[in-house]
Design a protein around this motif. Structure first.
Motif, PDB file in Angstrom:
ATOM      1  N   GLU A  25       0.842  -1.196   0.000  1.00 47.35           N
ATOM      2  CA  GLU A  25       0.000   0.000   0.000  1.00 47.35           C
ATOM      3  C   GLU A  25       0.877   1.245   0.000  1.00 47.35           C
ATOM      4  N   VAL A  28       3.535   4.776   4.509  1.00 49.98           N
ATOM      5  CA  VAL A  28       4.319   4.015   5.482  1.00 49.98           C
ATOM      6  C   VAL A  28       3.510   2.793   5.903  1.00 49.98           C
ATOM      7  N   PRO A  29       4.100   1.597   5.833  1.00 50.20           N
ATOM      8  CA  PRO A  29       3.363   0.401   6.239  1.00 50.20           C
ATOM      9  C   PRO A  29       3.014   0.443   7.722  1.00 50.20           C
ATOM     10  N   SER A  30       1.770   0.064   8.038  1.00 47.81           N
ATOM     11  CA  SER A  30       1.321   0.136   9.423  1.00 47.81           C
ATOM     12  C   SER A  30       1.220  -1.233  10.081  1.00 47.81           C
ATOM     13  N   SER A  31       1.441  -2.294   9.322  1.00 57.36           N
ATOM     14  CA  SER A  31       1.342  -3.627   9.899  1.00 57.36           C
ATOM     15  C   SER A  31       2.636  -4.400   9.630  1.00 57.36           C
ATOM     16  N   VAL A  35       5.281  -4.349   6.286  1.00 56.62           N
ATOM     17  CA  VAL A  35       6.734  -4.226   6.409  1.00 56.62           C
ATOM     18  C   VAL A  35       7.417  -5.416   5.741  1.00 56.62           C
TER      19      VAL A  35
END
Length: 66
Positions: A25, A28-31, A35
């Motif tokens: 996505e 910044v990756p949130s999960s 990552v």
């Protein structure tokens, strides 16, 4: 490995990175999964660079065993 073979393998790794980049996505990756996907893209691009550029002569080194 010859240059042609290295270019083919490098382009395959770029293709893998492109396919994985589709699942990442924007932002910044949130999960942890985000990552991990981003890490997979970076690792595939790194492997493509190693095969295409061969900076440490690792890929084209020939081992002769007697």
């Amino acid at each position: 490995m010859e240059l042609r073979q290295r270019l083919i393998v490098g382009s395959l790794w770029i293709g893998v990175a492109a396919l994985m980049a589709i699942t990442v996505e924007p932002g910044v990756p949130s999960s942890v999964g985000g990552v991990a996907r981003l890490f997979a893209v970076v690792m595939a691009l790194f492997l493509a660079a190693v095969y295409v550029i061969d900076p440490w002569n690792v890929v084209s080194r020939v081992h002769v065993y007697n």
